[in-house]
Enzyme design. Sequence first.
Site, PDB file in Angstrom:
ATOM      1  N   CYS A 339     -18.782  -1.512  -8.054  1.00 40.50           N
ATOM      2  CA  CYS A 339     -17.865  -1.491  -6.907  1.00 40.50           C
ATOM      3  C   CYS A 339     -17.191  -0.132  -6.818  1.00 40.50           C
ATOM      4  O   CYS A 339     -16.204   0.134  -7.531  1.00 40.50           O
ATOM      5  CB  CYS A 339     -16.813  -2.596  -7.040  1.00 40.50           C
ATOM      6  SG  CYS A 339     -15.630  -2.606  -5.665  1.00 40.50           S
ATOM      7  N   CYS A 342     -13.375  -0.238  -5.961  1.00 46.89           N
ATOM      8  CA  CYS A 342     -12.485  -0.696  -7.026  1.00 46.89           C
ATOM      9  C   CYS A 342     -12.334   0.353  -8.118  1.00 46.89           C
ATOM     10  O   CYS A 342     -11.224   0.655  -8.559  1.00 46.89           O
ATOM     11  CB  CYS A 342     -13.033  -1.985  -7.651  1.00 46.89           C
ATOM     12  SG  CYS A 342     -13.190  -3.363  -6.512  1.00 46.89           S
ATOM     13  N   ASP A 343     -13.451   0.885  -8.588  1.00 46.51           N
ATOM     14  CA  ASP A 343     -13.448   1.684  -9.805  1.00 46.51           C
ATOM     15  C   ASP A 343     -13.541   3.191  -9.563  1.00 46.51           C
ATOM     16  O   ASP A 343     -13.370   3.981 -10.499  1.00 46.51           O
ATOM     17  CB  ASP A 343     -14.603   1.243 -10.717  1.00 46.51           C
ATOM     18  CG  ASP A 343     -14.501  -0.240 -11.057  1.00 46.51           C
ATOM     19  OD1 ASP A 343     -13.372  -0.747 -11.118  1.00 46.51           O
ATOM     20  OD2 ASP A 343     -15.548  -0.882 -11.254  1.00 46.51           O
TER      21      ASP A 343
END
Length: 531
Positions: A339, A342-343
């Site tokens: 992701c 997200c990361d």
Amino acid sequence: MLDANVKQQLDTYLQNIVKPIDLSVSSDNSSKAQELGTLASEIAALSGKITVKEQAATRSPSLSIAPAGETPRVQFAGIPMGHEFTSLVLALLQAGGHPSKADPEILQQIRDLEGEYHFETYISLSCQNCPDVVQALNLMANLNPNITHVMIDGALFQNEVDERQVMAVPSVYLNGEHFGQGRMSLAEIVQKLDSGSAEKKAAQLNDKAPYDLLVVGGGPAGAAAAIYAARKGIRTGLVAERFGGQVMDTVGIENFISVPYTEGPKLAASLEQHVKEYGVDIITEQRAASIERREQIELLLQSGATLSSRSVVLATGARWRELGVPGEQEYRTRGVAYCPHCDGPFFKGKHVAVIGGGNSGIEAAIDLAGIVQHVTVLEFGDTLRADEVLQRKARSMANITIISSAQTTEIIGDGNKVTGLNYIDRTQPDRGAHTIDLAGIFVQIGLVPNTEWLQGSDIALNRQGEIRIDGKGATSIPGVFAAGDVTTVPYKQIVISMGAGATAALGAFDHLIRESVADEAPAQTALAASA
């Protein structure tokens, strides 16, 4: 800090506060601390029931929320904006006495938990999965005086992130030990803490009466199937791990007809609310284990429970495909990610790779290029598969390099985190492996249908593991239908999955009508003969 529209909306929410709240700000005189102080002051100005005060905390800048006069158990280490603004609003409402809409049974489970639970959750403000975890743990801290929770913005507390080697979010610690990674629902967290809850839940499920139609899966296809079935007036159930499916991992959605822009978690919440309006029996935190046609259709769950139904719609969706090369599992969440939204922030100023040249891969590269130092895209084929507009954008960015005909063969690391990868040039395989030094690798190579649990069953699958269906969504087992990304239907899109879910539900309803007529015919014949 808050614009007029946000203040107006927040003012409306704060009308629900019924008891005074203290906002405790811990400052370190940094610019971020000043922003946090401004945020707290603007919130307090909207309600006479909110007071701001200074209070030292372990982490600064931070904001703690508690009923007036009580020791805070909910804390935001960082500025809870972006995806976490909703977490802040909910924390304010809960501290102010506004009741939660969560399942009353789960709420009581939380109140009954014994022991001391001190949670820490590392997040990034661009992570769309993090708020679910933050909001769940904040609620638990509000309900049980033995529970505390602090949200930690990894971008502001880089030393902690480095020390604990946090490379994926949300990352949750309990009493100083790693507790969980990735999206977790309130029920999942409580189940991990209350060891006997799974057995109790299984026993309750075994006692449920048979359904007319049971939907397996809570994504767009499953939601549409449940709504269309319930509108027919038949007893409908829906069983899933959680609502939303892959939609929860989608940040921006711009091709959902009639809605110019929305976000995955928002759409998932709308799907769930719509299904609830029709009285569907929703069962979450459960995974299917096997299915078999007997007198009725029996669905065995991994918890050991069995649900029965006259018809079933399988809508278990798909998940991100893994590379399947050495090092991938070893360094998952330690540099290997799936992701980028997200990361991605954890790799600011570093060199990363994106594996995959389709739309998702090139979109990921474009997004990451605004955060990291450099992005290398490796595509297995000799040309990219992304839309031309995305390709043009990626090629125009100076810090994106695209390598075609590249087969990743190994992910390498130092035992703690990713340090690079090896790949071969498929046009010149005899020249051996090439190595790229990297801090992170984002895998974007398509989807795998969630059908492992159907292997060996009577459900026919194709070579890719997708469920074979006909024009009405029917599978190889009478009474069992399927819809969405788990099937052979081409073009895995949200709007297509919704349509397929509706088709499958209507096909199942048609099956039930014909089945009822067939059951009545022998009885009528016997009655005529006796006359």
